[in-house]
Design an enzyme around this catalytic site. Structure first.
Site, mmCIF file in Angstrom:
data_model
loop_
_atom_site.group_PDB
_atom_site.id
_atom_site.type_symbol
_atom_site.label_atom_id
_atom_site.label_comp_id
_atom_site.label_asym_id
_atom_site.label_seq_id
_atom_site.Cartn_x
_atom_site.Cartn_y
_atom_site.Cartn_z
ATOM 1 N N CYS A 1 6.196 -0.248 6.672
ATOM 2 C CA CYS A 1 5.844 0.710 5.805
ATOM 3 C C CYS A 1 6.997 1.194 5.087
ATOM 4 O O CYS A 1 8.174 1.251 5.535
ATOM 5 C CB CYS A 1 5.451 1.801 6.954
ATOM 6 S SG CYS A 1 4.983 3.531 6.127
ATOM 7 N N LEU A 2 6.611 1.531 3.817
ATOM 8 C CA LEU A 2 8.002 2.055 3.093
ATOM 9 C C LEU A 2 8.375 3.324 3.467
ATOM 10 O O LEU A 2 9.403 3.523 2.778
ATOM 11 C CB LEU A 2 7.178 2.396 1.555
ATOM 12 C CG LEU A 2 6.507 0.962 0.913
ATOM 13 C CD1 LEU A 2 5.957 1.363 -0.590
ATOM 14 C CD2 LEU A 2 7.559 -0.090 0.705
ATOM 15 N N HIS B 1 -2.315 7.202 7.474
ATOM 16 C CA HIS B 1 -1.194 8.016 6.796
ATOM 17 C C HIS B 1 -2.185 9.427 6.414
ATOM 18 O O HIS B 1 -1.456 10.587 6.435
ATOM 19 C CB HIS B 1 -0.730 7.583 5.438
ATOM 20 C CG HIS B 1 0.616 6.722 5.553
ATOM 21 N ND1 HIS B 1 1.586 7.109 6.139
ATOM 22 C CD2 HIS B 1 0.647 5.296 5.370
ATOM 23 C CE1 HIS B 1 2.281 6.189 6.264
ATOM 24 N NE2 HIS B 1 1.829 4.994 5.661
ATOM 25 N N HIS C 1 -3.812 1.118 7.927
ATOM 26 C CA HIS C 1 -2.434 1.583 7.827
ATOM 27 C C HIS C 1 -2.598 2.668 6.907
ATOM 28 O O HIS C 1 -1.835 3.944 7.356
ATOM 29 C CB HIS C 1 -1.575 0.606 7.454
ATOM 30 C CG HIS C 1 -0.181 1.033 7.380
ATOM 31 N ND1 HIS C 1 0.803 0.379 7.923
ATOM 32 C CD2 HIS C 1 0.490 1.777 6.299
ATOM 33 C CE1 HIS C 1 2.125 1.214 7.514
ATOM 34 N NE2 HIS C 1 1.742 1.883 6.645
ATOM 35 N N GLU C 2 -3.166 2.740 5.742
ATOM 36 C CA GLU C 2 -3.225 3.632 4.813
ATOM 37 C C GLU C 2 -3.883 4.789 5.159
ATOM 38 O O GLU C 2 -3.659 6.245 4.976
ATOM 39 C CB GLU C 2 -3.354 3.127 3.384
ATOM 40 C CG GLU C 2 -2.587 1.870 2.947
ATOM 41 C CD GLU C 2 -1.115 2.106 2.926
ATOM 42 O OE1 GLU C 2 -0.612 3.341 2.801
ATOM 43 O OE2 GLU C 2 -0.391 1.399 3.176
ATOM 44 N N GLN D 1 2.983 10.119 1.320
ATOM 45 C CA GLN D 1 4.235 9.222 1.306
ATOM 46 C C GLN D 1 4.969 9.586 0.061
ATOM 47 O O GLN D 1 6.278 9.415 0.208
ATOM 48 C CB GLN D 1 3.794 7.641 1.223
ATOM 49 C CG GLN D 1 3.613 7.290 2.715
ATOM 50 C CD GLN D 1 3.442 5.942 2.790
ATOM 51 O OE1 GLN D 1 2.550 5.269 2.059
ATOM 52 N NE2 GLN D 1 4.445 5.068 3.049
ATOM 53 N N GLY E 1 0.812 -1.362 0.061
ATOM 54 C CA GLY E 1 0.116 0.272 0.030
ATOM 55 C C GLY E 1 0.947 1.334 -0.122
ATOM 56 O O GLY E 1 2.005 1.093 0.193
HETATM 57 ZN ZN ZN Z 1 2.866 3.133 5.712
#
Ligand code: ZN
Length: 158
Positions: A88-89, A134, A130-131, A51, A46
């Site tokens: 997480c990226l 953000h 999670h997304e 991000q 995701g």
């Molecule tokens: Zn993330």
């Protein structure tokens, strides 16, 4: 295909509340395509617009069943609980244990501004939570139980 630079923890874009999207224009469509490309390139499940430095309520998710685009997502219902590893990226090389709902029902708009509802369990439920976090400026590290761990990446893995 265009890749965007993924912001990492410490970047202020990751701490802001994102704005709702009112219309999908050419730029928004390109952003969504780029987000999907960037997510795949980074082997993520995701990615949220902040991000990549864009403070708009857009997320893309793929838990293995193809890309899901969620514009202005709203979580309508959650139930149950799952405790598992999360990463997480924007927090590269780290992982931690997070408890999330095991079921999530959400509504959102797709890339054509058509409203839809989605239900997910397990990884999809985790990814949606999670997304969406953000978009409100929250990172999973705030929810980690115990220590944030170093995660080793196997370079040979696809
Ligand atoms: Zn993330």
């Amino acid at each position: 295909m265009a890749l965007r630079n993924i912001r990492t923890m410490g970047d202020e874009c990751l701490t802001k509340v994102c704005k709702e999207v009112n219309e999908i224009n050419k730029r928004t469509k390109i952003l969504i395509e780029d987000m999907i490309d960037t997510m795949y390139e980074a082997n993520g499940v995701g990615l949220a617009a902040p991000q990549v430095g864009i403070l708009k309520r857009i997320v893309v998710i793929d838990v293995g069943d193809g890309p899901i685009v969620m514009v202005n997502p709203v979580i309508l219902e959650t139930s149950g609980e799952q405790t598992g590893d999360e990463g997480c990226l924007s927090v590269p090389g780290k992982g931690g244990t997070v408890t999330r709902p095991n079921y999530v029902k959400a509504k959102a708009f797709d890339e054509n501004m058509e409203e839809f509802e989605i239900e997910g369990t397990e990884l999809l439920a985790r990814a949606i939570c999670h997304e969406c976090d953000h978009l409100d400026g929250h990172l999973y590290v705030e929810k980690v139980e115990g220590e944030l761990r170093d995660v080793k990446y196997d370079e040979d893995e696809e």
